[in-house]
Design a protein around this motif. Structure first.
Motif, PDB file in Angstrom:
ATOM      1  N   ILE A  18       0.836  -1.214   0.000  1.00 29.30           N
ATOM      2  CA  ILE A  18       0.000   0.000   0.000  1.00 29.30           C
ATOM      3  C   ILE A  18       0.859   1.248   0.000  1.00 29.30           C
ATOM      4  N   PRO A  39     -10.109  12.825   2.901  1.00 26.29           N
ATOM      5  CA  PRO A  39     -11.001  11.743   3.342  1.00 26.29           C
ATOM      6  C   PRO A  39     -10.243  10.708   4.184  1.00 26.29           C
ATOM      7  N   THR A  45      -2.395  11.072   8.812  1.00 22.22           N
ATOM      8  CA  THR A  45      -1.660  10.607  10.004  1.00 22.22           C
ATOM      9  C   THR A  45      -0.281  10.090   9.615  1.00 22.22           C
TER      10      THR A  45
END
Ligand code: ATP
Length: 256
Positions: A18, A39, A45
């Protein structure tokens, strides 16, 4: 003229397959409020964790006050003027407000000595300076005088959020990173939080970089808004400009 205190350039972060951040670049002007929005899962973070040293970047650079940040360990970053809060409040409920705030100074200023096994507790002079800084800089600034010596447990959530802000401020950071300062606050307290963050910037000269989902608060208080979507910066600029950006509207509508 305002100069940039933090520069993020071409940062990539991957977790297994990812890609959480992809070629992310942004500049944070000194003594201003920059908000990072996007979103869920956009990479906000992750970006905070790279800047504060909890995650490693696969590539790219981060410069703070002219110095390369990515080669510094996390504890050096806090000692050199970066302080942050976390998404979930982690105060010590049995301790007083003042004690909780003071912990921020010991943890952040002394981490280098802690890790070297050399920390013996604060010297008396340091302790006095700390008390003074706490009263003048933090307790007074954030309006916590009445609860200074109260136990944290049982204080309203909004007050706890302010204590957390105070704890991050006590080390006199140049850059204060706030992770969701408005989360869980009732509307009336959101305005108070926004005003206090603005005071930290205007009266103490601190630069603020924050993440939040509360659009109304962010658009009302920020000098610059950076939008992340699927790990990429899709817009950056003044709040009104960003709000009118078709790519931003699309990202938010697509996320619903
Ligand atoms: P939210 O608004 O929900 O907090 P976010 O914008 O902060 O989201 P991140 O938490 O940075 O997003 O996550 C970005 C991507 O990276 C997501 O796909 C997430 O699952 C992944 N990710 C983040 N941290 C890790 C990790 N430690 N290990 C694996 N994947 C991670």
């Amino acid at each position: 003229m305002t100069s940039d205190i933090l520069d993020v350039s071409g940062v990539d972060v991957t977790f297994g397959g990812i890609r959480a951040l992809s070629d992310v670049s942004l500049s944070v002007p000194e003594r201003k409020i920059t908000a990072v929005i996007g979103p869920n899962g956009a990479g906000k973070t992750t970006l905070f964790n790279v800047i504060s040293g909890f995650y490693k970047a696969n590539s790219g650079s981060v410069t703070f006050a002219g110095a390369d940040l990515l080669s510094q360990p996390a504890h050096t970053r806090s000692a050199n003027g970066i302080s942050r809060t976390f998404q979930n409040i982690a105060l010590f409920p049995g301790m007083t407000v003042a004690e909780n705030i003071k912990l921020g100074a010991h943890a952040q200023l002394r981490t280098g000595l802690f890790t070297a096994g050399l920390y013996l507790g604060p010297a008396a002079r340091e302790e006095r300076e700390l008390e003074q800084r706490m009263d003048e800089t933090v307790i007074e600034l954030l309006g916590l005088e009445d609860s200074r010596d109260s136990s944290v447990s049982g204080l309203p959530y909004g007050t706890q959020k302010r204590i957390e802000l105070a704890r991050a401020l006590i080390s006199a950071p140049r850059l204060l990173m706030l992770d969701e300062p408005f989360a869980g606050l009732p509307t009336t307290e959101k305005a108070t939080m926004a005003a206090q963050i603005r005071k930290v910037v205007d009266e103490r000269g601190v630069t603020v970089l924050l993440i939040d989902h509360d659009m109304e608060s962010i658009m009302g208080m920020s000098d610059q808004v950076v939008v992340l979507n699927f790990g990429e910066v899709i817009a950056a600029g003044a709040p009104a400009e960003v709000q009118a950006n078709p790519a931003v509207i699309e990202a938010y509508l697509g996320a619903e």
